[in-house]
Design an enzyme around this catalytic site. Structure first.
Site, mmCIF file in Angstrom:
data_model
loop_
_atom_site.group_PDB
_atom_site.id
_atom_site.type_symbol
_atom_site.label_atom_id
_atom_site.label_comp_id
_atom_site.label_asym_id
_atom_site.label_seq_id
_atom_site.Cartn_x
_atom_site.Cartn_y
_atom_site.Cartn_z
ATOM 1 N N GLY A 134 26.132 -0.861 9.734
ATOM 2 C CA GLY A 134 25.004 0.073 9.675
ATOM 3 C C GLY A 134 23.918 -0.375 8.705
ATOM 4 O O GLY A 134 23.115 0.427 8.256
ATOM 5 N N ASP A 180 19.871 -10.492 18.271
ATOM 6 C CA ASP A 180 21.066 -10.461 17.426
ATOM 7 C C ASP A 180 22.233 -11.230 18.040
ATOM 8 O O ASP A 180 22.916 -12.007 17.372
ATOM 9 C CB ASP A 180 21.476 -9.009 17.152
ATOM 10 C CG ASP A 180 20.326 -8.185 16.620
ATOM 11 O OD1 ASP A 180 19.345 -8.783 16.131
ATOM 12 O OD2 ASP A 180 20.399 -6.944 16.694
ATOM 13 N N TYR A 240 13.751 3.713 18.064
ATOM 14 C CA TYR A 240 13.719 2.392 18.707
ATOM 15 C C TYR A 240 13.269 2.532 20.160
ATOM 16 O O TYR A 240 12.354 1.836 20.625
ATOM 17 C CB TYR A 240 15.114 1.766 18.627
ATOM 18 C CG TYR A 240 15.204 0.315 19.027
ATOM 19 C CD1 TYR A 240 15.050 -0.691 18.082
ATOM 20 C CD2 TYR A 240 15.469 -0.055 20.337
ATOM 21 C CE1 TYR A 240 15.157 -2.034 18.430
ATOM 22 C CE2 TYR A 240 15.579 -1.390 20.696
ATOM 23 C CZ TYR A 240 15.425 -2.372 19.748
ATOM 24 O OH TYR A 240 15.535 -3.696 20.101
HETATM 25 C C1 GLA Z 1 17.587 -4.570 16.428
HETATM 26 C C2 GLA Z 1 17.776 -5.040 17.872
HETATM 27 C C3 GLA Z 1 17.064 -6.393 18.079
HETATM 28 C C4 GLA Z 1 15.613 -6.328 17.607
HETATM 29 C C5 GLA Z 1 15.517 -5.733 16.202
HETATM 30 C C6 GLA Z 1 14.095 -5.499 15.762
HETATM 31 O O1 GLA Z 1 18.236 -5.443 15.547
HETATM 32 O O2 GLA Z 1 19.138 -5.194 18.158
HETATM 33 O O3 GLA Z 1 17.163 -6.760 19.428
HETATM 34 O O4 GLA Z 1 14.833 -5.624 18.520
HETATM 35 O O5 GLA Z 1 16.205 -4.505 16.111
HETATM 36 O O6 GLA Z 1 13.425 -6.711 15.599
#
Ligand code: GLA
Length: 386
Positions: free
Chosen positions: A123, A173, A223
């Site tokens: 987190g 990520d 988001y």
């Molecule tokens: C999270 C999402 C990524 C990216 C970032 C913001 O980590 O998993 O894919 O969008 O936010 O850059």
């Protein structure tokens, strides 16, 4: 725990089947620059960190899958032919999502046992969930001798999160967790899914991560809201401009400014962030390649301002951490990851490291009452068998 101790624990947890087995690792990540650009077909520049999830795995002779989380001390069991979202053991959904996506490729899996442990703080925006998905994908495909290249595996892990876990994340990520390389950041083009290695082995500078310890509360709904606003901007520009625009990647800063008065204020600000952030990523690549750390640091601060003021995904504590870094005359600092809490990433001269860590801890505590955690990390390797 060393590898032998982990296998001992594995043996105590599961019956020994004398079938194919393996041990795997996948790291968390810190994004150096390029935030909220991945789902806009843009550029990102993350590095894998020296914190990871370790997984041991072994096939079973039946169609059961058993997962053991060493850190939660929880053992769960499912049927390969009947995988459903588990409301109670939420962590297990990351693993099930990966299995589901592998089965969707038409692969016939047999049962297996998985045990895992990790040291990526959860987190905190360092992508422990992406690491868990990637290490699971690596373990299962390796045990079953399924051939899948690095980018495909990252995309599969992303689909697991989008479809099974239900979070609409971009590719960054999972990509860096799978493909990261020691002593390098990766410049990823999130449209073509190609990458370039950007050397990051500087004897004078260190990447330092400051964990605000603020849990990213609003992150999922905000988001998705940002994603909608970006799509709104794309539709707006596509209707008015004569070039093909399918993502904010295709838009120039000039165009954003040209329509400033006609765009909803939020939509204008979101577009401005994404378009300018893409430029900063490309400028950062050049700065790092030419060892211009001062320039790279300036771009990091500029990225933070844009995220805080235009994209509005920072929070009070992250802003405080970045302001404190500036007061300490640290070369560069910015929030990293989705935002609303989590960590900042700092570019710190090695000579100043101890003083920086001590001062930022003390002053952050003074201002917020929170004990920040600080991690020093070099760029590490992506997922691998060990
Ligand atoms: C999270 C999402 C990524 C990216 C970032 C913001 O980590 O998993 O894919 O969008 O936010 O850059």
């Amino acid at each position: 725990m060393n590898k032998q101790k982990l296998w001992d624990k594995f043996g105590q947890t599961f019956r020994d089947f004398d079938l194919e087995s393996g041990a795997y690792k996948a790291p968390g990540r810190v994004n150096l620059i390029g935030e909220h650009t991945d789902y806009n077909d843009g550029f990102v520049m993350p590095m894998a960190i020296e914190k990871e999830i370790t997984m041991l795995a072994q096939l079973r002779p039946d169609r059961k899958v058993k997962f053991y989380s060493l850190d939660y001390d929880q053992l769960v069991e499912y049927d390969l032919d009947n995988l459903e979202y588990d409301e109670e053991n939420v962590w297990a959904n990351y693993l099930m999502g990966v299995i589901d996506e592998i089965q969707k490729l038409g692969e016939r899996l047999q049962g297996f046992n998985l045990m895992f442990t990790g040291n990526i703080p959860q987190g905190s925006g360092l992508s422990s969930s992406a690491a868990l998905e990637v290490v699971t994908a690596m373990a299962i495909t390796d045990l079953h001798k399924i051939k899948i290249d690095g980018v495909e595996m990252a995309l599969l892990a992303q689909r697991a999160e989008n479809n099974f876990v239900g979070v609409q994340c971009g590719i960054m990520d999972q990509y860096i967790s799978r493909l990261g390389q020691k002593d390098h950041a990766l410049l990823i083009d999130c449209r073509t899914n190609d990458y370039e290695l950007v050397p990051f082995k500087n004897d004078n500078y260190q990447i330092v991560i400051c964990n605000s310890k603020v849990e990213r509360g609003l992150v999922d709904s905000e988001y998705n809201q940002r994603r909608r606003e970006c799509n709104q901007a794309v539709e707006f520009f596509a209707e008015r401009e004569n070039v093909e625009i399918t993502a904010l990647r295709d838009v120039e800063l000039e165009t954003v400014e040209k329509y400033k008065d006609q765009l909803e204020e939020n939509v204008y600000k979101r577009a401005k962030h994404v378009v300018s952030e893409n430029e900063r990523v490309l400028a950062s690549q050049i700065a790092l390649e030419t060892d211009d750390m001062q320039k790279f640091g300036e771009l990091m601060y500029a990225s933070h301002r844009s995220l805080s003021e235009d994209y509005e995904v920072s929070c009070k504590e992250l802003d405080i951490l970045v302001d404190l870094a500036a007061e300490e005359k640290i070369e560069g600092a910015r929030m990293t990851g989705a935002g609303f809490g989590g960590c900042t990433v700092n570019l710190v001269k090695k000579d100043n490291l101890d003083q920086f860590v001590a001062n930022i801890k003390e002053k952050y505590k003074e201002k917020t009452g929170i004990d920040a955690d600080i991690y020093v990390s070099n760029p590490g390797d992506g997922a691998h068998k060990f």
